[in-house]
Write a protein that holds these residues in place. Sequence first.
Motif, PDB file in Angstrom:
ATOM      1  N   LYS A 188       0.953  -1.385  -0.026  1.00 26.94           N
ATOM      2  CA  LYS A 188       0.064   0.127   0.015  1.00 26.94           C
ATOM      3  C   LYS A 188       0.858   1.359   0.057  1.00 26.94           C
ATOM      4  CE  LYS A 188      -3.737   2.257   2.561  1.00 26.94           C
ATOM      5  NZ  LYS A 188      -4.675   2.330   1.289  1.00 26.94           N
ATOM      6  N   GLU A 189       0.606   2.109  -0.918  1.00 29.47           N
ATOM      7  CA  GLU A 189       1.366   3.306  -1.073  1.00 29.47           C
ATOM      8  C   GLU A 189       0.815   4.447  -0.120  1.00 29.47           C
ATOM      9  OE1 GLU A 189       3.939   3.478  -2.739  1.00 29.47           O
ATOM     10  OE2 GLU A 189       3.874   1.829  -4.103  1.00 29.47           O
ATOM     11  N   ALA A 190       1.678   5.405   0.306  1.00 29.59           N
ATOM     12  CA  ALA A 190       1.180   6.376   0.986  1.00 29.59           C
ATOM     13  C   ALA A 190       0.231   7.285   0.319  1.00 29.59           C
ATOM     14  CB  ALA A 190       2.338   7.369   1.586  1.00 29.59           C
ATOM     15  N   PRO A 191      -0.825   7.691   0.755  1.00 32.19           N
ATOM     16  CA  PRO A 191      -1.701   8.598   0.037  1.00 32.19           C
ATOM     17  C   PRO A 191      -1.331  10.059  -0.151  1.00 32.19           C
ATOM     18  CG  PRO A 191      -2.616   8.565   2.267  1.00 32.19           C
ATOM     19  CD  PRO A 191      -1.188   7.437   2.033  1.00 32.19           C
ATOM     20  N   TYR A 192      -1.714  10.737  -1.177  1.00 30.03           N
ATOM     21  CA  TYR A 192      -1.302  12.017  -1.555  1.00 30.03           C
ATOM     22  C   TYR A 192      -2.623  12.887  -1.155  1.00 30.03           C
ATOM     23  CZ  TYR A 192       3.174  10.635  -3.167  1.00 30.03           C
ATOM     24  OH  TYR A 192       4.381  10.356  -3.420  1.00 30.03           O
ATOM     25  N   ARG A 193      -2.420  14.257  -0.924  1.00 33.86           N
ATOM     26  CA  ARG A 193      -3.453  15.146  -0.939  1.00 33.86           C
ATOM     27  C   ARG A 193      -3.803  15.390  -2.402  1.00 33.86           C
ATOM     28  NH1 ARG A 193      -0.274  20.072   0.928  1.00 33.86           N
ATOM     29  NH2 ARG A 193      -2.596  21.164   0.720  1.00 33.86           N
ATOM     30  N   PRO A 194      -5.190  15.873  -2.493  1.00 30.76           N
ATOM     31  CA  PRO A 194      -5.660  16.156  -3.825  1.00 30.76           C
ATOM     32  C   PRO A 194      -4.746  17.027  -4.480  1.00 30.76           C
ATOM     33  CG  PRO A 194      -7.478  16.057  -2.197  1.00 30.76           C
ATOM     34  CD  PRO A 194      -6.234  15.878  -1.476  1.00 30.76           C
ATOM     35  N   VAL A 195      -4.696  16.996  -5.944  1.00 31.98           N
ATOM     36  CA  VAL A 195      -3.691  17.708  -6.558  1.00 31.98           C
ATOM     37  C   VAL A 195      -4.512  19.416  -6.420  1.00 31.98           C
ATOM     38  CG1 VAL A 195      -2.998  18.657  -8.817  1.00 31.98           C
ATOM     39  CG2 VAL A 195      -2.941  16.195  -8.010  1.00 31.98           C
ATOM     40  N   GLU A 196      -5.814  19.314  -6.667  1.00 39.60           N
ATOM     41  CA  GLU A 196      -6.454  20.762  -6.557  1.00 39.60           C
ATOM     42  C   GLU A 196      -6.223  21.564  -5.242  1.00 39.60           C
ATOM     43  OE1 GLU A 196      -9.783  17.910  -5.724  1.00 39.60           O
ATOM     44  OE2 GLU A 196      -7.961  18.177  -6.909  1.00 39.60           O
ATOM     45  N   GLU A 197      -6.140  20.746  -4.438  1.00 38.99           N
ATOM     46  CA  GLU A 197      -5.812  21.250  -2.801  1.00 38.99           C
ATOM     47  C   GLU A 197      -4.411  21.669  -2.680  1.00 38.99           C
ATOM     48  OE1 GLU A 197      -5.119  19.275   1.427  1.00 38.99           O
ATOM     49  OE2 GLU A 197      -7.163  19.019   0.569  1.00 38.99           O
ATOM     50  N   ARG A 198      -3.269  20.667  -2.846  1.00 40.99           N
ATOM     51  CA  ARG A 198      -1.991  20.716  -2.602  1.00 40.99           C
ATOM     52  C   ARG A 198      -1.267  22.066  -3.670  1.00 40.99           C
ATOM     53  NH1 ARG A 198      -1.032  15.099  -5.048  1.00 40.99           N
ATOM     54  NH2 ARG A 198       0.205  15.293  -6.726  1.00 40.99           N
ATOM     55  N   LEU A 199      -1.875  22.226  -4.754  1.00 40.54           N
ATOM     56  CA  LEU A 199      -1.327  23.310  -5.622  1.00 40.54           C
ATOM     57  C   LEU A 199      -1.593  24.642  -5.000  1.00 40.54           C
ATOM     58  CD1 LEU A 199      -1.959  22.141  -9.393  1.00 40.54           C
ATOM     59  CD2 LEU A 199       0.147  22.349  -8.220  1.00 40.54           C
ATOM     60  N   ARG A 200      -2.262  24.856  -4.101  1.00 39.23           N
ATOM     61  CA  ARG A 200      -2.785  26.180  -3.379  1.00 39.23           C
ATOM     62  C   ARG A 200      -1.884  26.341  -2.283  1.00 39.23           C
ATOM     63  NH1 ARG A 200      -8.353  24.434  -4.128  1.00 39.23           N
ATOM     64  NH2 ARG A 200      -8.604  23.895  -1.771  1.00 39.23           N
ATOM     65  N   ASP A 201      -0.761  25.679  -1.839  1.00 37.56           N
ATOM     66  CA  ASP A 201       0.087  25.918  -0.986  1.00 37.56           C
ATOM     67  C   ASP A 201       1.239  24.902  -1.106  1.00 37.56           C
ATOM     68  OD1 ASP A 201      -0.095  23.063   0.189  1.00 37.56           O
ATOM     69  OD2 ASP A 201      -2.129  23.685   1.012  1.00 37.56           O
ATOM     70  N   TYR A 202       2.271  25.100  -0.261  1.00 39.83           N
ATOM     71  CA  TYR A 202       3.472  24.549  -0.113  1.00 39.83           C
ATOM     72  C   TYR A 202       3.773  23.444   0.784  1.00 39.83           C
ATOM     73  CZ  TYR A 202       5.111  27.871  -3.542  1.00 39.83           C
ATOM     74  OH  TYR A 202       5.153  28.379  -4.755  1.00 39.83           O
ATOM     75  N   ARG A 203       2.556  22.905   1.650  1.00 41.91           N
ATOM     76  CA  ARG A 203       2.794  22.166   2.611  1.00 41.91           C
ATOM     77  C   ARG A 203       2.879  20.631   1.957  1.00 41.91           C
ATOM     78  NH1 ARG A 203      -2.790  22.060   4.211  1.00 41.91           N
ATOM     79  NH2 ARG A 203      -2.464  20.259   5.129  1.00 41.91           N
ATOM     80  N   ALA A 204       3.381  19.582   2.637  1.00 39.09           N
ATOM     81  CA  ALA A 204       3.543  18.488   2.374  1.00 39.09           C
ATOM     82  C   ALA A 204       2.517  17.568   1.463  1.00 39.09           C
ATOM     83  CB  ALA A 204       4.164  17.546   3.550  1.00 39.09           C
ATOM     84  N   VAL A 205       2.810  17.104   0.404  1.00 40.06           N
ATOM     85  CA  VAL A 205       1.875  16.469  -0.636  1.00 40.06           C
ATOM     86  C   VAL A 205       1.590  14.952  -0.010  1.00 40.06           C
ATOM     87  CG1 VAL A 205       2.423  17.967  -2.493  1.00 40.06           C
ATOM     88  CG2 VAL A 205       3.441  15.731  -2.277  1.00 40.06           C
ATOM     89  N   GLU A 206       2.438  14.519   0.636  1.00 43.26           N
ATOM     90  CA  GLU A 206       2.350  12.937   0.962  1.00 43.26           C
ATOM     91  C   GLU A 206       1.760  13.008   2.429  1.00 43.26           C
ATOM     92  OE1 GLU A 206       5.309   9.473  -0.167  1.00 43.26           O
ATOM     93  OE2 GLU A 206       5.791  10.201   1.625  1.00 43.26           O
ATOM     94  N   LEU A 207       0.916  11.833   2.636  1.00 44.17           N
ATOM     95  CA  LEU A 207       0.420  12.027   3.948  1.00 44.17           C
ATOM     96  C   LEU A 207       0.914  10.697   4.435  1.00 44.17           C
ATOM     97  CD1 LEU A 207      -3.520  12.400   2.893  1.00 44.17           C
ATOM     98  CD2 LEU A 207      -1.937  14.046   3.941  1.00 44.17           C
ATOM     99  N   ARG A 208       0.467  10.411   5.615  1.00 40.68           N
ATOM    100  CA  ARG A 208       1.236   9.126   6.336  1.00 40.68           C
ATOM    101  C   ARG A 208       0.119   8.221   6.391  1.00 40.68           C
ATOM    102  NH1 ARG A 208       3.058  10.649  11.880  1.00 40.68           N
ATOM    103  NH2 ARG A 208       3.178   8.310  12.188  1.00 40.68           N
ATOM    104  N   ILE A 209       0.530   6.719   6.431  1.00 40.84           N
ATOM    105  CA  ILE A 209      -0.350   5.479   6.638  1.00 40.84           C
ATOM    106  C   ILE A 209      -0.406   5.258   8.212  1.00 40.84           C
ATOM    107  CG2 ILE A 209      -0.341   3.014   6.419  1.00 40.84           C
ATOM    108  CD1 ILE A 209       1.544   3.493   3.987  1.00 40.84           C
ATOM    109  N   GLY A 210      -1.805   4.876   8.517  1.00 41.53           N
ATOM    110  CA  GLY A 210      -2.035   4.699   9.704  1.00 41.53           C
ATOM    111  C   GLY A 210      -1.282   3.476  10.497  1.00 41.53           C
ATOM    112  N   GLU A 211      -1.228   3.608  11.856  1.00 37.77           N
ATOM    113  CA  GLU A 211      -0.291   2.511  12.579  1.00 37.77           C
ATOM    114  C   GLU A 211      -1.029   1.042  12.185  1.00 37.77           C
ATOM    115  OE1 GLU A 211       0.595   0.945  16.947  1.00 37.77           O
ATOM    116  OE2 GLU A 211      -0.107   2.947  16.714  1.00 37.77           O
TER     117      GLU A 211
END
Length: 478
Positions: free
Chosen positions: A13-36
């Motif tokens: 399972k790959e780490a999920p990413y924030r939606p493109v339309e959301e992440r292009l509005r800022d410089y925060r990390a695009v990759e999210l973490r996988i739960g425990e």
Amino acid sequence: MDKAAAFLEYERKEAPYRPVEERLRDYRAVELRIGEEEIRRQAARCMDCGTPFCHAAGCPLNSFIPELNDLVRRGSWERALRLLLAKNNFPEFTGRICPALCEGACVLSLNGRATAIRQIELAIIETAFERGLMQPRPPRNRLARKAAVIGSGPAGLAAADMLNKSGISVTVYDSDLKPGGILRYGIPDFKLEKYVIDRRIDLMKAEGIAFEMRADIGRDISARYLMSRFDAVCIAGGAREPRDIRVAGRNLEGIHFALDYLIRQNMRCSGELPPDDDAMTARGKRVVVIGGGDTGSDCIGTALRQGAAQVCQVEILPQPPWTRDPGNPWPEWPRILRTSSSHREGCVRLWNTSTVSFSGSKNRVSGLRCAKAEWIAQGNNVPPGPVVLPGTEFEIRADMVLIAMGFAGAKKSRLAEDLGVEVNPSGIIASDGSCRTNVSGVFAAGDAAHGASLVVKAIAEGRKAAFNILDWLGVRAE
């Protein structure tokens, strides 16, 4: 999670990413973490191989990967943390930006999908910070020995950390405003948010490491001062000299080196430049990135966030295959087509394309003249080189061009000359297998000694230099 080697039951399972339309509005990390729960399931996929190629052939730090996976599978986070830090000083960096050479050497990748090693190691260190396990641990015995580390990038930080843990008093010098080197100024926030660096630097300071910023060695601080005040000096200044392209029109305005461009945006994000600084921005422009590596990808993501009208990436190399070819067998790093998060945000990629010249109007770039190139062997024992194909020329319109063709050598400095350290024509410092230079007590690590490479390799080099400095000083490594 009581089932080991469950690779037949669980898919990678790959780490999920924030939606493109959301992440292009800022410089925060695009990759999210996988739960425990899921990360423990991913750790259970490890085959616990008799010969762990991930550890021996993949990871430059030789992390104890199968053992780490087993500890995470069983939920033994504190033991996993101790084992991880035994080999990797900064897993919070590598867990975010390492290309995961270990996964390319994973036995599962022979005919399936590798264990998610990078995500597992990131989960270990982030869980440790969340649970308060990452507390300052100053050395038990402070020795009457001092070392200076020149450069606060990954190699310098690793060397400083290892030396300090063994009781050496360490001062890190850097000409930048804040420590981190390429981690802070070259890598965009959407891949590595800078609170991650600040958090680690605060920890290192609490453990006794001193940071002297805005210190230009050779100008602000002399080589004579260093040699008289410190028992050992480690040069880890990086390799920031960009590789240029020599074609007609190169002097037009609007053509920039990629690192200059990335540094400027990172300085805006950190407040070192005002947010409305409009120098070297892609807003409303047609942007062409020359170079297909990670730096080029970082330029794509940055240009899109700045509001570029369109982005095109030009690469002289042929498009890599989708899967390994016979000349690239496991456990070598797979030379296959990779699509970064920035590519997925929207750009055109051109392969086998050579830049012939730049065109412009009123001394400003307006386009590139390109041609298709074929890689042809020039003779026996000579690697293939690009040959421009006649009649294949075409134009690309551009208001901004970013040159991301890699680095030709070390960052220029008076330090090596003042110390009397030998360098090659590219400014790379000559050193032996134990990181020693020709000057007694002066060592070199990372890109300064080997040319531009990966962050994980720089950390490994910094550790190696520290161990050899300790050996030279007659101090037992902790």
